[in-house]
Design a protein around this motif. Structure first.
Motif, PDB file in Angstrom:
ATOM      1  N   LEU A 197      -8.611 -24.387  -9.061  1.00  0.00           N
ATOM      2  CA  LEU A 197      -7.537 -23.625  -8.919  1.00  0.00           C
ATOM      3  C   LEU A 197      -6.289 -24.285  -8.846  1.00  0.00           C
ATOM      4  O   LEU A 197      -6.244 -25.078  -7.915  1.00  0.00           O
ATOM      5  CB  LEU A 197      -7.619 -22.549  -7.956  1.00  0.00           C
ATOM      6  N   LEU A 198      -5.111 -24.234  -9.369  1.00  0.00           N
ATOM      7  CA  LEU A 198      -4.089 -24.750  -9.116  1.00  0.00           C
ATOM      8  C   LEU A 198      -3.091 -24.218  -8.168  1.00  0.00           C
ATOM      9  O   LEU A 198      -2.915 -22.871  -8.109  1.00  0.00           O
ATOM     10  CB  LEU A 198      -2.964 -24.820 -10.492  1.00  0.00           C
ATOM     11  N   LEU A 199      -2.962 -25.015  -7.042  1.00  0.00           N
ATOM     12  CA  LEU A 199      -2.259 -24.427  -5.980  1.00  0.00           C
ATOM     13  C   LEU A 199      -0.806 -24.824  -5.947  1.00  0.00           C
ATOM     14  O   LEU A 199      -0.339 -25.946  -6.297  1.00  0.00           O
ATOM     15  CB  LEU A 199      -2.750 -25.028  -4.557  1.00  0.00           C
ATOM     16  N   CYS A 200       0.057 -23.903  -5.692  1.00  0.00           N
ATOM     17  CA  CYS A 200       1.495 -24.086  -5.876  1.00  0.00           C
ATOM     18  C   CYS A 200       2.575 -23.022  -5.091  1.00  0.00           C
ATOM     19  O   CYS A 200       1.925 -22.282  -4.632  1.00  0.00           O
ATOM     20  CB  CYS A 200       1.990 -24.047  -7.443  1.00  0.00           C
ATOM     21  N   GLY A 201       3.602 -23.272  -4.870  1.00  0.00           N
ATOM     22  CA  GLY A 201       4.515 -22.353  -4.348  1.00  0.00           C
ATOM     23  C   GLY A 201       5.093 -21.497  -5.064  1.00  0.00           C
ATOM     24  O   GLY A 201       4.982 -21.811  -6.565  1.00  0.00           O
ATOM     25  N   SER A 202       5.873 -20.559  -4.846  1.00  0.00           N
ATOM     26  CA  SER A 202       6.429 -19.709  -5.637  1.00  0.00           C
ATOM     27  C   SER A 202       7.529 -20.331  -6.766  1.00  0.00           C
ATOM     28  O   SER A 202       7.844 -19.571  -7.428  1.00  0.00           O
ATOM     29  CB  SER A 202       6.912 -18.479  -5.173  1.00  0.00           C
ATOM     30  N   ALA A 236      10.831 -15.666  -1.807  1.00  0.00           N
ATOM     31  CA  ALA A 236      10.353 -15.363  -3.046  1.00  0.00           C
ATOM     32  C   ALA A 236       9.467 -14.277  -3.344  1.00  0.00           C
ATOM     33  O   ALA A 236       8.580 -14.340  -2.473  1.00  0.00           O
ATOM     34  CB  ALA A 236      10.080 -16.541  -3.970  1.00  0.00           C
ATOM     35  N   ASP A 237       9.707 -13.493  -4.355  1.00  0.00           N
ATOM     36  CA  ASP A 237       8.485 -12.366  -4.546  1.00  0.00           C
ATOM     37  C   ASP A 237       7.828 -12.693  -5.826  1.00  0.00           C
ATOM     38  O   ASP A 237       8.356 -12.720  -7.094  1.00  0.00           O
ATOM     39  CB  ASP A 237       9.384 -11.138  -4.852  1.00  0.00           C
ATOM     40  N   PRO A 238       6.691 -13.156  -5.629  1.00  0.00           N
ATOM     41  CA  PRO A 238       5.903 -13.762  -6.776  1.00  0.00           C
ATOM     42  C   PRO A 238       5.579 -12.535  -7.938  1.00  0.00           C
ATOM     43  O   PRO A 238       5.461 -12.806  -9.081  1.00  0.00           O
ATOM     44  CB  PRO A 238       4.360 -14.072  -6.240  1.00  0.00           C
ATOM     45  N   GLU A 239       5.607 -11.363  -7.299  1.00  0.00           N
ATOM     46  CA  GLU A 239       5.298 -10.053  -8.312  1.00  0.00           C
ATOM     47  C   GLU A 239       6.605 -10.156  -9.291  1.00  0.00           C
ATOM     48  O   GLU A 239       6.453  -9.688 -10.251  1.00  0.00           O
ATOM     49  CB  GLU A 239       5.100  -8.831  -7.529  1.00  0.00           C
ATOM     50  N   ARG A 240       7.484 -10.087  -8.741  1.00  0.00           N
ATOM     51  CA  ARG A 240       8.922  -9.938  -9.455  1.00  0.00           C
ATOM     52  C   ARG A 240       8.915 -11.136 -10.364  1.00  0.00           C
ATOM     53  O   ARG A 240       9.255 -11.029 -11.628  1.00  0.00           O
ATOM     54  CB  ARG A 240      10.204 -10.143  -8.620  1.00  0.00           C
ATOM     55  N   ILE A 241       8.663 -12.089 -10.099  1.00  0.00           N
ATOM     56  CA  ILE A 241       8.644 -13.421 -10.869  1.00  0.00           C
ATOM     57  C   ILE A 241       7.798 -13.230 -12.259  1.00  0.00           C
ATOM     58  O   ILE A 241       7.985 -13.598 -13.203  1.00  0.00           O
ATOM     59  CB  ILE A 241       8.139 -14.922  -9.975  1.00  0.00           C
ATOM     60  N   ASN A 254      -5.467 -13.616 -12.949  1.00  0.00           N
ATOM     61  CA  ASN A 254      -6.015 -14.904 -12.772  1.00  0.00           C
ATOM     62  C   ASN A 254      -4.802 -15.650 -11.706  1.00  0.00           C
ATOM     63  O   ASN A 254      -4.881 -16.823 -11.637  1.00  0.00           O
ATOM     64  CB  ASN A 254      -5.875 -15.801 -13.916  1.00  0.00           C
ATOM     65  N   ILE A 255      -3.741 -14.907 -11.334  1.00  0.00           N
ATOM     66  CA  ILE A 255      -2.832 -15.275 -10.242  1.00  0.00           C
ATOM     67  C   ILE A 255      -3.200 -14.484  -9.146  1.00  0.00           C
ATOM     68  O   ILE A 255      -2.991 -13.460  -8.840  1.00  0.00           O
ATOM     69  CB  ILE A 255      -1.480 -14.900 -10.793  1.00  0.00           C
ATOM     70  N   LEU A 256      -3.468 -15.587  -8.121  1.00  0.00           N
ATOM     71  CA  LEU A 256      -3.873 -14.840  -6.761  1.00  0.00           C
ATOM     72  C   LEU A 256      -2.501 -15.259  -5.831  1.00  0.00           C
ATOM     73  O   LEU A 256      -2.326 -16.522  -5.523  1.00  0.00           O
ATOM     74  CB  LEU A 256      -5.109 -15.604  -6.126  1.00  0.00           C
ATOM     75  N   VAL A 257      -1.967 -14.157  -5.367  1.00  0.00           N
ATOM     76  CA  VAL A 257      -0.894 -14.465  -4.426  1.00  0.00           C
ATOM     77  C   VAL A 257      -1.308 -14.442  -2.985  1.00  0.00           C
ATOM     78  O   VAL A 257      -2.007 -13.225  -2.531  1.00  0.00           O
ATOM     79  CB  VAL A 257       0.055 -13.600  -4.615  1.00  0.00           C
ATOM     80  N   VAL A 258      -1.057 -15.287  -2.073  1.00  0.00           N
ATOM     81  CA  VAL A 258      -1.403 -15.496  -0.763  1.00  0.00           C
ATOM     82  C   VAL A 258      -0.399 -14.402   0.123  1.00  0.00           C
ATOM     83  O   VAL A 258       0.664 -14.472   0.084  1.00  0.00           O
ATOM     84  CB  VAL A 258      -1.095 -16.878   0.005  1.00  0.00           C
ATOM     85  N   LYS A 259      -1.246 -13.557   0.587  1.00  0.00           N
ATOM     86  CA  LYS A 259      -0.613 -12.445   1.416  1.00  0.00           C
ATOM     87  C   LYS A 259      -0.777 -12.821   3.048  1.00  0.00           C
ATOM     88  O   LYS A 259      -1.934 -12.300   3.362  1.00  0.00           O
ATOM     89  CB  LYS A 259      -1.105 -11.179   0.924  1.00  0.00           C
ATOM     90  N   ASP A 260       0.057 -13.478   3.528  1.00  0.00           N
ATOM     91  CA  ASP A 260      -0.039 -13.638   4.884  1.00  0.00           C
ATOM     92  C   ASP A 260       1.322 -13.235   5.684  1.00  0.00           C
ATOM     93  O   ASP A 260       2.061 -12.363   4.992  1.00  0.00           O
ATOM     94  CB  ASP A 260      -0.602 -15.081   5.416  1.00  0.00           C
ATOM     95  N   ASP A 261       1.679 -14.177   6.270  1.00  0.00           N
ATOM     96  CA  ASP A 261       3.115 -13.999   7.286  1.00  0.00           C
ATOM     97  C   ASP A 261       4.137 -14.278   6.196  1.00  0.00           C
ATOM     98  O   ASP A 261       4.338 -15.490   6.110  1.00  0.00           O
ATOM     99  CB  ASP A 261       3.268 -14.650   8.465  1.00  0.00           C
ATOM    100  N   SER A 262       4.940 -13.569   5.445  1.00  0.00           N
ATOM    101  CA  SER A 262       5.973 -13.582   4.754  1.00  0.00           C
ATOM    102  C   SER A 262       7.158 -14.784   5.263  1.00  0.00           C
ATOM    103  O   SER A 262       8.049 -15.308   4.581  1.00  0.00           O
ATOM    104  CB  SER A 262       6.650 -12.545   4.155  1.00  0.00           C
TER     105      SER A 262
END
Length: 308
Positions: A197-202, A236-241, A254-262
């Motif tokens: 899986l490609l790991l990246c920032g928003s 940044a809000d990945p859902e909005r992006i 296919n896009i897994l957004v890490v949900k931890d301490d924002s």
């Protein structure tokens, strides 16, 4: 889910790493913690792949330095490794081609079947040909008759990642497979799902929305065939992006957004801030970079101008 039914994941991060920061390392850790908490995945390794020198980014130091800094940054990690393949090519490689390289490499040396992040393969994974007379490409001279457990498989695949970086296989024990890979002595594999899986920032995810910046065919492969793990940065809000790109919307599952301490302290750390801190002699650089990387930068006089 049992160990064999969970998807086994290798996280691959591509980028300049100019220099690699504590934020980059924490991105791996946050992604692994989140994926494990979902109960669907087992992260068995992480790969840092620095970009080729011909990428052309202003201020990009030589890959020789960037590879060394990356290696220093992960030297205490037991699961994150640096892979030099991208830097060693004749020219710049697309993110898509880097992902495909590692997928093909893992197929070749493990026999595992890789598929979409939400479409598990039902094809049995076989690491040894059914014809016993044909030699396995990574077989050693020991006679292995028993089928290894999933735990042993996981250990061997994980162990292989510790050798991906700049290590050549001992030729007296193993048949040569690839100059940067050695998957050990496992003879056959149980049916496990192994995926890169490609790991990246928003911020990288947001770049997908910039018209003409990415090749659409590449985006289809990256998001549709591999999948992405996104760690939010700078609020940044990945859902909005994702809603701003038809391809991201198409493959949203296919896009897994890490949900931890924002408000994670590492979410605001960047290579740009690190370079500025170095140029201005800002003591906060210790918050951005690990000490071995700082020592190497000072020794090599990187990023530091005459007045710094």
């Amino acid at each position: 889910m049992t160990e064999t039914t969970k998807t086994h994941v290798i996280l691959l991060a591509c980028g300049s790493f100019n220099p690699i920061t504590k934020g980059h390392i924490q991105m791996f850790e946050r992604a692994r913690d989140y994926l494990h908490k979902t109960g669907r995945f087992i992260v068995i390794g992480g790969i840092v792949s620095p970009v080729h020198d011909s990428y052309g980014k202003t201020g990009l130091v030589s890959s020789r330095h960037r590879l060394t800094m990356c290696q220093l940054a992960v030297q205490s990690s037991d699961w994150i490794r640096v892979d030099p393949w991208e830097c060693y090519q004749d020219t710049w490689q697309t993110t898509c081609s880097v992902l495909e390289h590692h997928r093909d490499l893992m197929k070749r040396v493990t026999g595992c079947i890789l598929s979409n992040v939400n479409t598990p393969s039902i094809t049995p994974v076989i690491g040894q040909p059914q014809n016993e007379s044909s030699q396995n490409i990574y077989q050693n001279n020991n006679n292995v008759s028993s089928k290894p457990t999933a735990a042993k498989i996981l250990g061997k695949v994980g162990e292989s990642l510790s050798r991906i970086c700049c290590v050549r296989p001992p030729m007296e024990r193993f048949t040569f497979v690839d100059e940067n890979a050695n998957l050990g002595t496992v003879m056959r594999y149980e049916e496990i799902e192994l995926r890169i899986l490609l790991l990246c920032g928003s911020d990288l995810l947001e770049s997908f929305c910039i018209p003409g910046l990415w090749n659409e065919a590449d985006m289809e492969v990256i998001v549709g065939e591999f999948g992405i793990v996104v760690v939010p940065r700078d609020g940044a809000d990945p859902e909005r992006i994702m809603n701003h790109s038809s391809i991201l919307r198409k493959y949203k599952s296919n896009i897994l957004v890490v949900k931890d301490d924002s408000n994670h302290p590492m979410s605001v750390v960047s290579s740009t801030k690190s370079r500025l801190a170095l140029q201005h002699g800002d003591g906060h650089v210790v918050d951005y970079l690990c000490q071995p990387v700082i020592d190497y930068i000072l020794k090599s006089q990187l990023y530091i101008n005459a007045s710094g």
